[in-house]
Write a protein that holds these residues in place. Sequence first.
Motif, PDB file in Angstrom:
ATOM      1  N   GLY A 324      -4.509  -7.054  -1.263  1.00 56.68           N
ATOM      2  CA  GLY A 324      -5.679  -7.878  -1.132  1.00 56.68           C
ATOM      3  C   GLY A 324      -6.807  -7.442  -1.630  1.00 56.68           C
ATOM      4  N   VAL A 325      -6.585  -6.613  -0.389  1.00 56.84           N
ATOM      5  CA  VAL A 325      -8.673  -5.638  -0.209  1.00 56.84           C
ATOM      6  C   VAL A 325      -7.828  -4.859  -1.879  1.00 56.84           C
ATOM      7  CG1 VAL A 325      -9.972  -3.761   0.750  1.00 56.84           C
ATOM      8  CG2 VAL A 325      -8.580  -5.700   1.519  1.00 56.84           C
ATOM      9  N   ILE A 326      -7.247  -3.428  -1.715  1.00 55.06           N
ATOM     10  CA  ILE A 326      -7.356  -3.023  -3.163  1.00 55.06           C
ATOM     11  C   ILE A 326      -7.078  -3.423  -4.775  1.00 55.06           C
ATOM     12  CG2 ILE A 326      -5.614  -0.943  -4.226  1.00 55.06           C
ATOM     13  CD1 ILE A 326      -4.300   0.241  -1.297  1.00 55.06           C
ATOM     14  N   GLY A 327      -7.073  -4.453  -4.939  1.00 54.29           N
ATOM     15  CA  GLY A 327      -6.720  -5.290  -6.197  1.00 54.29           C
ATOM     16  C   GLY A 327      -8.289  -5.814  -6.367  1.00 54.29           C
ATOM     17  N   LEU A 328      -8.684  -6.416  -5.090  1.00 52.42           N
ATOM     18  CA  LEU A 328     -10.289  -6.948  -5.096  1.00 52.42           C
ATOM     19  C   LEU A 328     -11.105  -5.893  -5.650  1.00 52.42           C
ATOM     20  CD1 LEU A 328     -11.567  -9.330  -5.068  1.00 52.42           C
ATOM     21  CD2 LEU A 328     -12.652  -8.041  -2.836  1.00 52.42           C
ATOM     22  N   LEU A 329     -10.439  -4.441  -5.064  1.00 53.77           N
ATOM     23  CA  LEU A 329     -11.378  -2.896  -6.024  1.00 53.77           C
ATOM     24  C   LEU A 329     -11.341  -3.131  -6.986  1.00 53.77           C
ATOM     25  CD1 LEU A 329     -11.492  -1.055  -2.160  1.00 53.77           C
ATOM     26  CD2 LEU A 329     -13.245  -2.388  -3.514  1.00 53.77           C
ATOM     27  N   PHE A 330     -10.236  -2.963  -7.257  1.00 51.38           N
ATOM     28  CA  PHE A 330      -9.452  -2.847  -8.400  1.00 51.38           C
ATOM     29  C   PHE A 330     -10.305  -3.972  -9.842  1.00 51.38           C
ATOM     30  CE2 PHE A 330      -6.666   0.354  -7.357  1.00 51.38           C
ATOM     31  CZ  PHE A 330      -6.858   1.349  -8.025  1.00 51.38           C
TER      32      PHE A 330
END
Length: 671
Positions: A324-330
């Motif tokens: 989720g964090v990686i997706g949010l960053l992208f």
Amino acid sequence: MVGQLLLHITLFLWSMSNALLAVASEASLAKPSCLSQCGNVTQIPYPFGIGAGCYLDDWFRITCDNSASPPKAFLNKTGLEVLNISLGGTLTVTSPITFSNCSNKKSHRQARNVFSSPFVYSQSNRFTSIGCEVIALMSDFGKPLAGCYSICDNTAHSSSTIFPNNSCSGLHCCQTTILKGLSFFDTTFRSMLNDSESEKECKYAFLVDRDWFMSTNISTIVDMDNVPVVLEYRLRQYSAQDIYGTYNLSPQNMTCNDDWQCSCKTGYQGNPYLLDGCQDIDECLNSSSCRAGTCINRPGDFVCYQPDPRPIRRINVGLLVAGGVIGLLFLLIGARWSHKVIKKRKDNKRKQKFFKQNGGLLLEKQLSSGEVNVEKIKLFTSKDLDKATDKFSIDRILGHGGQETEVPLLVYEFIPNGTLSQYIHHPDEEFSLTWEMRLRIAIEVAGALSYLHSAASFPIYHRDIKSSNILLDGKYRAKVADFGTSRSVSIDQTHLTTQVHGTFGYLDPEYFRSSQFTEKSDVYSFGVVLAELLTGQKAVSLMSSEERRSLATYFLISMENNLLFDILDSQVMKNGRKEKITALANLAVRCLNLNGRNRPTMKEVAVELEGIQLSVRAETKVQQVFPGVRCVQTQEINEVSDVVSSSKGPCTDGGAGSSFDVQPLLVFNTQ
């Protein structure tokens, strides 16, 4: 299932991040580190402000009187006490009541003059009069603007019967609306009855906020000295550079009208006059936004996400959170990149639109086809201007004009000697405007306006002719400037119907009344400039007596009473001949005719001015060749070197007698 849960978490993190960002950057109405409250005025939003660097300019500077209890806020430049400021373009201030024959009350107090300021009286106000058999009038320099008439009720014995239902409908109290854009007025009273007793009765009038008046007991107003009145503030004379401190502005999340009255778009809140002042409202903080499901906040609005009712298998929560964090960053990186691309694309489209709308394509075509003088006209790219102005640095600004558009810009030659107004009203001991220079400048300005009116491919009305818009170059030659309000018209058009623009003191009275601007309106403004050149006085002087407040009116009255030589500037009296000064003054009177049809055209004005100059030059040449000649009854001069002969009659030498008393009759070949 895993993908669905990951989507849940991503949406949740996105919503939380938006909420945190909204809290961290909560919209401030005042500039950062600036006071935003004074006493009962709980919000002082920019462009208003307290302290250096907190307000737009001196018109919006607020001073807080902490000696009062509670402290009171005042507009520093006008002295008006501020009661409330709204970002909707209005502020409420106190305005005095004008009393007449009222015990313990000072008579003839007048409302504050806010002319030439960014403020005007709002049409939400009502002009109100309280009295018996009395007419109360609003007037501007003696010209009625509005008024109302209140009658008596001799059977009334108490305030409740004098003002039934606390109304103001003509019985002891009357009200009327006001003109749009009102900035100055005087209050006067007239009695309807020739009764000395009624004239001695207490009567009073005031401009007042309609909403406040409707909620107030009318009978208590006589005990007050001031009432609330609503002002509108307009920022149309300011540029984006003035308001936001940056020239290349792409307004975000806000809308503005033609008067630069701005507001945040739906779904945003804050101060639209600050950079990034309109911040997204997090609707998800309101529990009623989504009655079921998950509320997801988005810029300007929100969505309600309904979860899938099917059960979710147990998986590694740590992996889900990391994903989720990686997706949010992208997501954030992609959103930022998309925002920059969209913003750049919008900026380019806006520039292309303005470039086409304001004649850029036509100018390019004319340059490429050789229709205009390429040596004198050049197109600069934004990169050229960016380099020349050190990226539009504030340190490079020489002044502010009235241009309403950003693209294309007009690039003028640098004019080193300032404005004509400076030399007329603030003369330099080392340099002064002689009679000859004043006449030459008048001819140059008239020639420029004549070209705009009749020689250009499309007639152009300048609409703001005044001495401060006439620049002087290195050789003190006149250059007409500031075409921010100019308009071109088709050849078969006789006038423009527009919102009234211009400068008080130079405005054509016909244009002011009808909103129809004609070429004769420019002629009237030029007539005021001629009066300035002759008298050295300002077009408007609010510090002078009422009869001298308007130069145009004072000049016409002086001419009518044969008092021209009592009001002339000393330099004009020193160098000018009486008959030439009189000729120029008579031309100014014709230009200032209140009936536009009776004014000359600018072409006729230019021809007549050149005729005055030619006669002055010819007389000067005669005096240089024959210094002893004072008058000639009939002369013929083909060239300066020709022989001058007199047909008959004696000529006096340079004996006693003023040059003003001699009026030579000369015939010249000007070919």
